[in-house]
Design an enzyme around this catalytic site. Structure first.
Site, PDB file in Angstrom:
ATOM      1  N   LYS A  10       8.610   3.001  13.240  1.00  0.00           N
ATOM      2  CA  LYS A  10       7.610   2.198  13.952  1.00  0.00           C
ATOM      3  C   LYS A  10       7.734   0.749  13.527  1.00  0.00           C
ATOM      4  O   LYS A  10       8.308   0.400  12.482  1.00  0.00           O
ATOM      5  CB  LYS A  10       6.195   2.704  13.669  1.00  0.00           C
ATOM      6  N   ASP A 139      -0.765   5.864   8.039  1.00  0.00           N
ATOM      7  CA  ASP A 139       0.041   5.722   9.247  1.00  0.00           C
ATOM      8  C   ASP A 139       0.363   7.056   9.912  1.00  0.00           C
ATOM      9  O   ASP A 139       0.861   7.082  11.039  1.00  0.00           O
ATOM     10  CB  ASP A 139       1.376   5.024   8.932  1.00  0.00           C
TER      11      ASP A 139
END
Length: 291
Positions: A10, A139
């Protein structure tokens, strides 16, 4: 029978740090964009539990403690679904740079949870899986949800956002930055960035000309103050024609926005160590039942 899952890296389109929390985390706002770059996590049924690592970044994963995060995710899944053990061997084919702000460890953890749930046909609902993910790391819920997300709180509250395809040049560093260190440095001298409504609107509209200059990361100034190579890399990417460049997450990786893939290739050719990728991945979809 084995179950394989792509664990997508990401980047943070923006990262706004608001305040330190009493639980040791920080309240943040961010948009997390998954990328085509990915590890592969495979779960195979066994008696007991084990983690195996393959791929070009095997040594990096071991040094960073990434195997421990995969084990934590597996055991959290077992606890959350009422099992005594994950009863699986998890193999991670490691391709994402480690301790780079690209979320590789969290992606592996999210893929582990999903792979185990499919392997054992548990069919846990989305709320349960997201709760398990939040217990593993900030996350992990975003990377379990799939697709671009807006995240706030400590990063564990996630909402899907729309995003057009974007093309990126990624430049990992030769050194690592620990996430707790980056946030401790922000506590000493950091400031909160602006409201990010314009960034989100540009991402959703696919307006790269507006999005590039609007990228920001509140951790970048305090990390770059200790690692000036970050500012040098950003300058090199901008000089090479990037629409914008920023450190991602807690760093030290720098990402730069390009107009299209050919433009990204042109930029990467001018910056040592750079590679290109795109996001969000075409093959990624949201977890069923999650809004």
């Amino acid at each position: 029978m084995s179950i394989g899952r792509r664990a997508h890296a990401k980047l943070n389109v923006f990262l706004r740090v608001l305040r330190a929390r009493d639980d040791g985390y920080h309240d943040i706002e961010t948009v997390i964009l998954p990328l085509e770059l990915h590890d592969v996590v495979t779960a195979e049924p066994t008696d007991g539990f084990a983690v195996a690592v393959s791929g070009p970044r095997t040594g990096e994963l071991a040094r960073s403690g990434g195997e421990a995060l995969v084990e934590r995710a597996a055991r959290a899944w077992a606890h959350g679904t009422g099992r005594a053990s994950p009863d699986a061997t998890i193999t991670v084919d490691k391709r994402i740079p480690v301790a780079a702000g690209l979320g590789g460890g969290s992606a592996d953890a999210a893929a582990t949870i999903l792979a185990l749930d499919e392997l054992h046909a548990t069919n846990a609902d989305a709320e349960t899986l997201l709760g398990i993910a939040a217990s593993v790391g900030s996350d992990v819920p975003a990377l379990l949800l799939g697709g671009p997300v807006y995240a706030d709180g400590r990063g564990d509250r996630v909402t899907s956002v729309h995003a057009q395809t974007t093309h990126w040049v990624v430049v990992p560093a030769s050194f690592a930055v620990r996430t707790p260190d980056a946030y401790a440095w922000w506590d000493e001298a950091g400031e909160s960035g602006p409201d990010a409504g314009a960034v989100i609107a540009a991402l959703e509209a696919g307006n790269d000309q507006v999005l590039g200059p609007a990228l920001f990361d509140d951790l970048q100034p305090v990390v770059a103050a200790r690692h000036p190579e970050i500012a040098d890399t950003i300058a090199a990417l901008l000089d090479a024609g990037a629409l914008g460049a920023v450190m991602t997450g807690s760093g030290p990786t720098v990402v730069a926005l390009a107009r299209h893939m050919a433009h990204a290739d042109q930029i990467a050719a001018q910056v040592p160590g750079a590679f290109v990728t795109a996001g969000p991945p075409r093959t990624m979809g949201p977890l069923s039942g999650v809004v």
